[in-house]
Design a protein around this motif. Structure first.
Motif, short mmCIF file in Angstrom:
data_model
loop_
_atom_site.label_atom_id
_atom_site.label_comp_id
_atom_site.label_asym_id
_atom_site.label_seq_id
_atom_site.Cartn_x
_atom_site.Cartn_y
_atom_site.Cartn_z
N HIS A 32 0.87 -1.18 0.00
CA HIS A 32 0.00 0.00 0.00
C HIS A 32 0.90 1.24 0.00
O HIS A 32 1.96 1.24 0.63
CB HIS A 32 -0.88 -0.04 1.26
CG HIS A 32 -1.93 0.99 1.29
ND1 HIS A 32 -1.68 2.27 1.72
CD2 HIS A 32 -3.24 0.95 0.94
CE1 HIS A 32 -2.78 2.98 1.64
NE2 HIS A 32 -3.75 2.19 1.17
N THR A 35 2.40 2.36 3.36
CA THR A 35 3.15 1.37 4.15
C THR A 35 4.47 1.97 4.62
O THR A 35 5.16 2.64 3.85
CB THR A 35 3.43 0.11 3.31
OG1 THR A 35 2.18 -0.46 2.92
CG2 THR A 35 4.23 -0.91 4.09
N PRO A 56 2.98 -3.00 7.37
CA PRO A 56 1.88 -2.70 6.45
C PRO A 56 0.68 -2.06 7.17
O PRO A 56 0.58 -2.11 8.40
CB PRO A 56 1.50 -4.07 5.88
CG PRO A 56 1.94 -5.02 6.92
CD PRO A 56 3.12 -4.42 7.61
N ILE A 57 -0.23 -1.48 6.39
CA ILE A 57 -1.45 -0.89 6.92
C ILE A 57 -2.27 -1.98 7.62
O ILE A 57 -2.81 -1.79 8.69
CB ILE A 57 -2.28 -0.24 5.79
CG1 ILE A 57 -1.48 0.86 5.09
CG2 ILE A 57 -3.60 0.30 6.33
CD1 ILE A 57 -1.05 2.00 5.99
N SER A 58 -2.36 -3.13 6.98
CA SER A 58 -2.99 -4.30 7.60
C SER A 58 -2.20 -5.52 7.17
O SER A 58 -1.60 -5.53 6.11
CB SER A 58 -4.45 -4.42 7.16
OG SER A 58 -4.52 -4.65 5.78
N GLY A 59 -2.18 -6.52 7.99
CA GLY A 59 -1.44 -7.73 7.67
C GLY A 59 -0.22 -7.88 8.54
O GLY A 59 0.04 -7.06 9.42
N TYR A 89 3.30 -14.37 0.50
CA TYR A 89 2.15 -13.79 1.18
C TYR A 89 1.05 -13.47 0.17
O TYR A 89 -0.12 -13.79 0.38
CB TYR A 89 2.59 -12.53 1.94
CG TYR A 89 1.47 -11.78 2.56
CD1 TYR A 89 0.70 -12.36 3.57
CD2 TYR A 89 1.16 -10.50 2.15
CE1 TYR A 89 -0.34 -11.67 4.15
CE2 TYR A 89 0.12 -9.81 2.73
CZ TYR A 89 -0.62 -10.39 3.73
OH TYR A 89 -1.66 -9.71 4.29
N ARG A 104 -8.53 -11.20 5.68
CA ARG A 104 -8.39 -10.14 6.65
C ARG A 104 -7.56 -8.99 6.10
O ARG A 104 -7.61 -7.89 6.59
CB ARG A 104 -7.65 -10.72 7.85
CG ARG A 104 -8.12 -10.35 9.15
CD ARG A 104 -7.25 -10.95 10.22
NE ARG A 104 -6.23 -10.01 10.59
CZ ARG A 104 -5.13 -10.32 11.20
NH1 ARG A 104 -4.86 -11.55 11.49
NH2 ARG A 104 -4.26 -9.42 11.53
N PHE A 105 -6.76 -9.29 5.11
CA PHE A 105 -5.79 -8.33 4.63
C PHE A 105 -6.22 -7.76 3.28
O PHE A 105 -7.04 -8.31 2.58
CB PHE A 105 -4.43 -8.99 4.47
CG PHE A 105 -4.02 -9.77 5.69
CD1 PHE A 105 -3.69 -9.10 6.85
CD2 PHE A 105 -4.01 -11.14 5.70
CE1 PHE A 105 -3.33 -9.79 7.98
CE2 PHE A 105 -3.65 -11.84 6.82
CZ PHE A 105 -3.31 -11.16 7.96
N GLU A 106 -5.60 -6.62 2.93
CA GLU A 106 -5.86 -6.00 1.65
C GLU A 106 -5.40 -6.90 0.52
O GLU A 106 -4.44 -7.63 0.66
CB GLU A 106 -5.02 -4.73 1.54
CG GLU A 106 -5.73 -3.51 1.94
CD GLU A 106 -4.83 -2.33 1.75
OE1 GLU A 106 -4.33 -2.12 0.63
OE2 GLU A 106 -4.64 -1.62 2.73
#
Length: 180
Positions: A32, A35, A56-59, A89, A104-106
């Motif tokens: 992202h 990030t 990361p933003i999410s993950g 990943y 759950r992640f982008e």
């Protein structure tokens, strides 16, 4: 991607910063734009060390490090490690999406770059252990870890009543991991 570069026991030249930004910049198609990528470069005698942590933003947090006599070689090796981790990943995310499992992640998009096929990465838990945890201090946990000759030890911290982990550090000494 926001790259933050810092140096320990050495002064970073524009050439070093440029090489790091150029190499790690190639990973931006996996990440992202917001990030955070933290890079720490250090030197001890004739050994150059680079540590990269991608938040990361999410993950999950992704991390790689390498020690070489040549810093530019270390940068290349760390880039290869991170690229491999990010590809794995991304492939796991795509597999889950195709199986209609929740993600759950982008989602991550791949550019039009040829990427070598990797062996299917399977996570297999070989053994499951359960044990009682009596409350103890971190010092007691280190002693227990040494007694059983392990590199880490999970325990219930007597001060916080939370699960914590003590571990042996590669550089000597011990570390403590606690929940925030």
């Amino acid at each position: 991607m926001n790259i933050i570069i810092s140096g320990k026991q050495m002064e970073l030249t524009d050439g070093i910063k440029g090489a790091i930004e150029e190499k790690l910049g190639r990973l931006d198609f996996y990440l992202h734009p917001e990030t955070e990528v933290k890079v720490t470069v250090s030197a001890k005698k004739a050994r150059q060390k680079i540590e990269v942590t991608i938040i990361p933003i999410s993950g999950p947090i992704i991390r790689a490090e390498d020690i070489e006599e040549n810093l530019y070689a270390a940068i290349d090796i760390v880039y290869d490690k991170l690229n491999k981790q990010l590809r794995r990943y991304k492939n796991r995310l795509q597999d889950r999406h195709q199986k209609n499992q929740s993600i759950r992640f982008e989602t991550v998009e791949t550019p039009d770059v040829e990427v070598e096929e990797e062996d299917d990465f399977q996570i297999t838990i070989e053994r499951n252990k359960k044990f009682d945890m009596k409350p103890m201090s971190a010092e007691e946990a280190v002693l227990q870890m040494e007694l059983i000759e392990h590199d880490f030890y999970m325990f219930r911290n007597i001060d916080t009543d939370e699960i914590s982990i003590v571990y042996k550090r590669k550089t000597g000494g011990y570390g403590l991991i606690e929940h925030e």
